[in-house]
Design an enzyme around this catalytic site. Structure first.
Site, mmCIF file in Angstrom:
data_model
loop_
_atom_site.group_PDB
_atom_site.id
_atom_site.type_symbol
_atom_site.label_atom_id
_atom_site.label_comp_id
_atom_site.label_asym_id
_atom_site.label_seq_id
_atom_site.Cartn_x
_atom_site.Cartn_y
_atom_site.Cartn_z
ATOM 1 N N ASP A 101 0.885 -1.143 -0.043
ATOM 2 C CA ASP A 101 -0.323 -0.145 0.252
ATOM 3 C C ASP A 101 0.880 1.278 0.055
ATOM 4 O O ASP A 101 1.968 1.352 0.427
ATOM 5 C CB ASP A 101 -0.822 -0.136 1.291
HETATM 6 N N1 URA Z 1 -1.101 -6.106 3.864
HETATM 7 C C1 URA Z 1 -1.656 -4.655 3.898
HETATM 8 O O1 URA Z 1 -2.680 -4.444 4.438
HETATM 9 N N2 URA Z 1 -1.063 -3.874 3.224
HETATM 10 C C2 URA Z 1 0.383 -4.166 2.545
HETATM 11 O O2 URA Z 1 0.793 -2.901 2.155
HETATM 12 C C3 URA Z 1 0.730 -5.095 2.560
HETATM 13 C C4 URA Z 1 0.007 -6.179 3.216
#
Ligand code: URA
Length: 238
Positions: A101
């Site tokens: 993310d």
């Molecule tokens: N899980 C998440 O919620 N976000 C990420 O960036 C990676 C794994």
């Protein structure tokens, strides 16, 4: 392959910049200047671009310490991407293996090796991924048991058994390390949300045998070592 394509694939410049340089006699092939962009070259040819030897690189592999605020994509019209951070790349076809993310930090593999990426991301391989996580409430041992049994995140998704190691649990904030064996969209955040907690900070520490080199610092990158690459390939054969 044509000389102009070879040079632009290796990141020497755009196709038109490269053609122009060739026509101006800036490129030598096996010791002599060549002026025709369409000249054919092969891997064993020695190509010198403005005094610099250009060797043919088929695959490139970089470890990036992704900082928060950067998009996990190859290209974006408006925003800077994780691939833009790899300033020394030669190939133009690099992409991130999986996505973090925008606000997640940590380990991201950037490559143009589609076969390795496919295997690392395949749900069949169950490649472990370790995350350091901070949440806005307390993490309990009961929660760790539910994670280990396979947490029902929502009606559509029950996570594979995951290992939750509590580092510190407090009423206002807790820290833990979580190992998951798949990579569903926002998986870590959704798993904690299912337990009523909001993830306030998330950092990926490892993907299979590949461990984040903390010395890189946020935004830092380096080529994978031979050992790191061999480790990933070995795992994917198993
Ligand atoms: N899980 C998440 O919620 N976000 C990420 O960036 C990676 C794994």
């Amino acid at each position: 392959m044509r000389l102009d394509k070879f040079l632009s694939d290796m990141g020497a410049g755009t196709r038109s910049e490269v053609k122009d340089a060739i026509r101006r006699g800036k490129v030598c092939l096996n010791g002599s200047p060549v002026k025709k962009p369409e000249t054919q070259v092969c891997e064993s040819d020695v190509v010198i671009w403005d005094g610099t030897p250009i060797t043919y690189t088929v695959m490139e592999y970089y470890m990036l310490y992704k900082p928060s605020g950067i998009l996990s994509a190859s290209r974006d019209k408006k925003a800077e991407t994780v691939v833009d951070l790899i300033t020394e790349k030669r190939r133009k076809d690099l992409f991130p293996v999986g996505r973090l993310d925008k606000d997640t930090e940590g380990l991201l593999l950037i490559t143009n090796d589609g076969a390795l990426s496919h295997r690392l991301l395949s749900p069949k391989h169950h490649v472990p991924k370790d995350y350091y996580v901070r949440v806005d409430g307390s993490i309990t041992e009961e929660m760790a048991v539910r994670f280990l049994r396979g947490l029902e995140v929502d009606k559509e998704f029950t996570a594979l058994p995951a290992k939750l190691q509590i580092i510190r649990s407090g009423e206002e904030e807790s820290e833990a390390e979580l190992t998951i064996y798949e990579g569903k969209f926002h998986q870590v955040k959704r798993m904690f949300a299912a337990e009523g907690l909001t993830v306030t900070y998330l950092k990926r520490l490892s993907m299979g045998s590949l461990k984040l080199d903390e010395s890189l610092g946020r935004g830092g990158f380096r080529a994978l070592t031979k050992e790191e690459l061999a480790g990933l390939y070995k795992e994917m054969e198993a």
